[in-house]
Design a protein around this motif. Sequence first.
Motif, PDB file in Angstrom:
ATOM      1  N   PHE A   1      12.719  27.515   5.738  1.00  0.00           N
ATOM      2  CA  PHE A   1      12.096  28.340   4.844  1.00  0.00           C
ATOM      3  C   PHE A   1      11.493  29.705   5.635  1.00  0.00           C
ATOM      4  O   PHE A   1      11.616  30.860   5.156  1.00  0.00           O
ATOM      5  CB  PHE A   1      10.791  27.920   4.126  1.00  0.00           C
ATOM      6  N   ALA A   2      11.143  29.671   6.830  1.00  0.00           N
ATOM      7  CA  ALA A   2      10.783  30.524   7.863  1.00  0.00           C
ATOM      8  C   ALA A   2      12.183  31.346   8.043  1.00  0.00           C
ATOM      9  O   ALA A   2      11.970  32.499   8.305  1.00  0.00           O
ATOM     10  CB  ALA A   2      10.237  30.110   9.027  1.00  0.00           C
ATOM     11  N   ALA A   3      13.237  30.721   8.363  1.00  0.00           N
ATOM     12  CA  ALA A   3      14.286  31.432   8.634  1.00  0.00           C
ATOM     13  C   ALA A   3      14.732  32.300   7.288  1.00  0.00           C
ATOM     14  O   ALA A   3      15.494  33.297   7.777  1.00  0.00           O
ATOM     15  CB  ALA A   3      15.335  30.591   9.168  1.00  0.00           C
ATOM     16  N   GLU A   4      14.634  31.965   6.209  1.00  0.00           N
ATOM     17  CA  GLU A   4      14.765  32.570   5.018  1.00  0.00           C
ATOM     18  C   GLU A   4      13.810  33.537   4.554  1.00  0.00           C
ATOM     19  O   GLU A   4      14.091  34.314   3.478  1.00  0.00           O
ATOM     20  CB  GLU A   4      15.092  31.588   3.811  1.00  0.00           C
ATOM     21  N   GLY A   5      12.851  33.808   5.422  1.00  0.00           N
ATOM     22  CA  GLY A   5      11.947  35.147   5.362  1.00  0.00           C
ATOM     23  C   GLY A   5      10.645  34.635   4.651  1.00  0.00           C
ATOM     24  O   GLY A   5       9.878  35.415   4.292  1.00  0.00           O
ATOM     25  N   TYR A   6      10.256  33.290   4.615  1.00  0.00           N
ATOM     26  CA  TYR A   6       8.869  32.937   4.020  1.00  0.00           C
ATOM     27  C   TYR A   6       8.145  32.163   5.124  1.00  0.00           C
ATOM     28  O   TYR A   6       8.343  31.903   5.993  1.00  0.00           O
ATOM     29  CB  TYR A   6       9.172  31.450   2.943  1.00  0.00           C
ATOM     30  N   ASN A   7       6.711  32.464   4.808  1.00  0.00           N
ATOM     31  CA  ASN A   7       5.612  31.835   5.700  1.00  0.00           C
ATOM     32  C   ASN A   7       5.752  30.255   4.876  1.00  0.00           C
ATOM     33  O   ASN A   7       5.918  30.284   4.023  1.00  0.00           O
ATOM     34  CB  ASN A   7       4.354  32.252   5.425  1.00  0.00           C
ATOM     35  N   ALA A   8       5.746  29.316   5.950  1.00  0.00           N
ATOM     36  CA  ALA A   8       5.659  27.996   5.234  1.00  0.00           C
ATOM     37  C   ALA A   8       4.894  27.160   6.261  1.00  0.00           C
ATOM     38  O   ALA A   8       4.648  27.351   7.430  1.00  0.00           O
ATOM     39  CB  ALA A   8       7.165  27.302   5.385  1.00  0.00           C
TER      40      ALA A   8
ATOM     41  N   ALA B   1       3.359  24.408  10.654  1.00  0.00           N
ATOM     42  CA  ALA B   1       3.724  25.800  10.095  1.00  0.00           C
ATOM     43  C   ALA B   1       4.837  26.473  10.776  1.00  0.00           C
ATOM     44  O   ALA B   1       5.136  26.160  11.852  1.00  0.00           O
ATOM     45  CB  ALA B   1       2.373  26.386  10.297  1.00  0.00           C
ATOM     46  N   ALA B   2       5.565  27.370   9.907  1.00  0.00           N
ATOM     47  CA  ALA B   2       6.564  28.187  10.576  1.00  0.00           C
ATOM     48  C   ALA B   2       6.570  29.448   9.871  1.00  0.00           C
ATOM     49  O   ALA B   2       6.147  29.667   8.694  1.00  0.00           O
ATOM     50  CB  ALA B   2       8.060  27.465  10.315  1.00  0.00           C
ATOM     51  N   ARG B   3       7.005  30.699  10.384  1.00  0.00           N
ATOM     52  CA  ARG B   3       6.858  31.896   9.770  1.00  0.00           C
ATOM     53  C   ARG B   3       7.785  32.793  10.647  1.00  0.00           C
ATOM     54  O   ARG B   3       8.016  32.741  11.783  1.00  0.00           O
ATOM     55  CB  ARG B   3       5.411  32.292   9.842  1.00  0.00           C
TER      56      ARG B   3
END
Length: 247
Positions: free
Chosen positions: A56-63, A24-26
Motif C-alpha cells: 500500500f505504501a508503494a501504491e502511494g498510501y500511508n499504511a 507502518a509503511a508510508r
Amino acid sequence: MYDALLAETVTITGHGGDAIEAYAARPLTPGPVGSVVVIHHMPGYDIQTKEITRRFAAEGYNAVCPNLYTREAPGADPDDASATARAQGGVPDERLVGDVAGAAAYLRGLTSSNGRVGTIGYCSGGRQSFLAGCSLELQAAVDCYGAFVTGEPPAGLTSAGQPIVHLTKDLSCPLLGLFGAEDSHPSPENVAALEQELKAHGKEYEFHSYEGAGHAFFAVNRPSFRPEAALDGWQRVLGFFGRHLSA
C-alpha cells in the motif's frame, strides 16, 4: 517520480490507552495522501501481512497494521502469538474497534495525511474490517472473505467470531467485498445474506466472487493461492481506495 518509502515497527495507542506494536509503511512524499489500516488474519501479524502493508505504501498510501495480539503475546512468533490469542478467546470486538481507531488516529496524525482512512482485512480480519466500518467513521472498508459476518458459526466459537450482520445499518462508508465461490466460511449463501442486508439499508457496496477460488486466495504462501483471483482482487482494491481515499 520519487518512489522511496519508509517501513518500520512503531508503537501506537490502542483500545483503552494501551501501547501496542504496529507495522507502518508510508511513501516519502509530502502528500496529501490517503491512509489504510491493514487488519491481519487469524494466523497473525506475519511477514505476508507486513508485505501487504508495504504494498500500500508503494501504491502511494500511508499504511499501518496493528499487532492485535500484542497484549497476549508481545514479541512472540506469529504462529505462537496466534495460538495464545485463540486459547484466550480471540480478539474481543470492542478491543478490535479501539485498536483500529488508534491506528486510524495515528495515520490521520501524519503530516502527509489527507484525513481519509480505509480498512482492509483478510479472513477474521475481513469480518473485523466490516466491524470497523460499522463502528467508526471511515471513508472505505474492504472485506476479503471475512467469515461469520452472517450465518451460524461452529459450536464453541468465541464471542469474537459471532455474526455481526445486525450492525449493517451503522455502516459508515462504502464496502468492497471479495470472496471465493468455493469458500465455506463465508459461503456463497452467507455472502448473499450480507448483500441482502446491505441493499435493505441502502448502503453503498461492491461485491465480487471468484470461481475456482476458496478461502485465502490472496495468500501467496498457501496452496489456496489463486493468482488470477488475487491479481483481479488487487486491481479492484486499488481502484476502490483510489476512488474513496483520494484527497
